[in-house]
Design a protein around this motif. Sequence first.
Motif, short mmCIF file in Angstrom:
data_model
loop_
_atom_site.label_atom_id
_atom_site.label_comp_id
_atom_site.label_asym_id
_atom_site.label_seq_id
_atom_site.Cartn_x
_atom_site.Cartn_y
_atom_site.Cartn_z
N ASP A 1 -10.23 3.09 1.02
CA ASP A 1 -9.74 2.54 -0.25
C ASP A 1 -9.40 1.06 -0.09
OD1 ASP A 1 -9.96 5.02 -1.46
OD2 ASP A 1 -7.83 5.50 -1.28
N PRO B 1 -3.84 3.51 -6.90
CA PRO B 1 -3.25 3.57 -5.56
C PRO B 1 -4.31 3.56 -4.47
CG PRO B 1 -2.23 5.19 -7.02
CD PRO B 1 -3.42 4.65 -7.74
N LEU B 2 -3.97 2.90 -3.36
CA LEU B 2 -4.85 2.83 -2.19
C LEU B 2 -4.28 3.75 -1.12
CD1 LEU B 2 -5.21 -1.07 -2.15
CD2 LEU B 2 -6.78 0.59 -3.18
N HIS B 3 -4.96 4.87 -0.90
CA HIS B 3 -4.40 5.90 -0.01
C HIS B 3 -5.03 5.93 1.37
CE1 HIS B 3 -1.84 7.66 -3.07
NE2 HIS B 3 -2.86 7.76 -3.91
N THR B 4 -6.22 5.37 1.53
CA THR B 4 -6.93 5.48 2.79
C THR B 4 -7.44 4.10 3.23
OG1 THR B 4 -9.12 5.83 1.79
CG2 THR B 4 -7.72 7.79 2.13
N ILE C 1 0.85 -1.19 0.00
CA ILE C 1 0.00 0.00 0.00
C ILE C 1 0.88 1.24 0.00
CG2 ILE C 1 -1.80 1.24 1.30
CD1 ILE C 1 -2.68 -1.52 0.24
N PRO C 2 0.64 2.25 -0.83
CA PRO C 2 -0.50 2.42 -1.74
C PRO C 2 -0.41 1.62 -3.05
CG PRO C 2 0.93 4.32 -1.86
CD PRO C 2 1.48 3.46 -0.77
N THR C 3 0.84 1.31 -3.49
CA THR C 3 1.00 0.51 -4.70
C THR C 3 1.99 -0.61 -4.41
OG1 THR C 3 2.76 1.98 -5.49
CG2 THR C 3 0.53 2.42 -6.28
#
Length: 265
Positions: free
Chosen positions: A183, A177-180, A27-29
């Motif tokens: 997400d 991307p996973l930011h939270t 996370i995020p990628t």
Amino acid sequence: KQWYQRRVAITAGEPCVADVGGVPNLIPTPNLEKQYNLDTVAELCGLSDGYVIGASAVASKLLGKNAELVNNVKTGKDGVVKSMYTKIIDDKGNDYECKEYPHNEFGLLGNLFLCRGLPGKVIHVTANIRRGSLNFINCLNKGLTEDFTDPVAVGGTFLLTNGKAKLHVMPGFSCSPLHTEDDINNWLRFHEMSGPLTHTSVFVSKDPGLDLRLEHSHCFSDHGDGGHYHFDTTPDTVCYEGYFNLADNICRIDPPEVTHLIGRD
């Protein structure tokens, strides 16, 4: 007992907890270059020809897909692999499968318990009926945090003998991307799965500045359920039984250069 037929010995002999990689590799990628070998991890911990259990992601380059992994390996020249993984079969749906994993490699992150597999004392814990919001491992770790000033690291295996649990299974890697936390939760696939569920678990009472993941548990079963453990969903009927040992050392291996606290539940 049947659930120990697939387990290596959670016993004594230089017990150690290893935190390898970390959530920031996912996370995020995802950083797909982060692939690890359990023989190498054991050597770095000074436990060649030892036993390793714990939660991690699979080596996606070997499996061809992202998945939840229960490591169960004897390392060294006479190595044995009895690991299990759970994956989403088709990312367009929610169906999953739990299967044997014949490799001693994993990817991205891992929270592992290592030992020599020698005879020794272990900690036996049983619990029935959940009365609060904390899960089984939360409760054990809370007690350690309250009673000990210095960090205490623990590893072992536990069985949800009766009841059901909320688990997640990672699908294929996210295209964005996973930011939270939202997400991440929207990306993960959550399921209620039935016991008996056999877990491997590592938990640490506090982080001494090593960027540790404090709790991580994965499970499998003989009836096809498995994944990342969150909590039981049947508090009035749930039953747990676990065997754990205290680690003499914490080994931090390849911590991410850039870190964060997102996605560590």
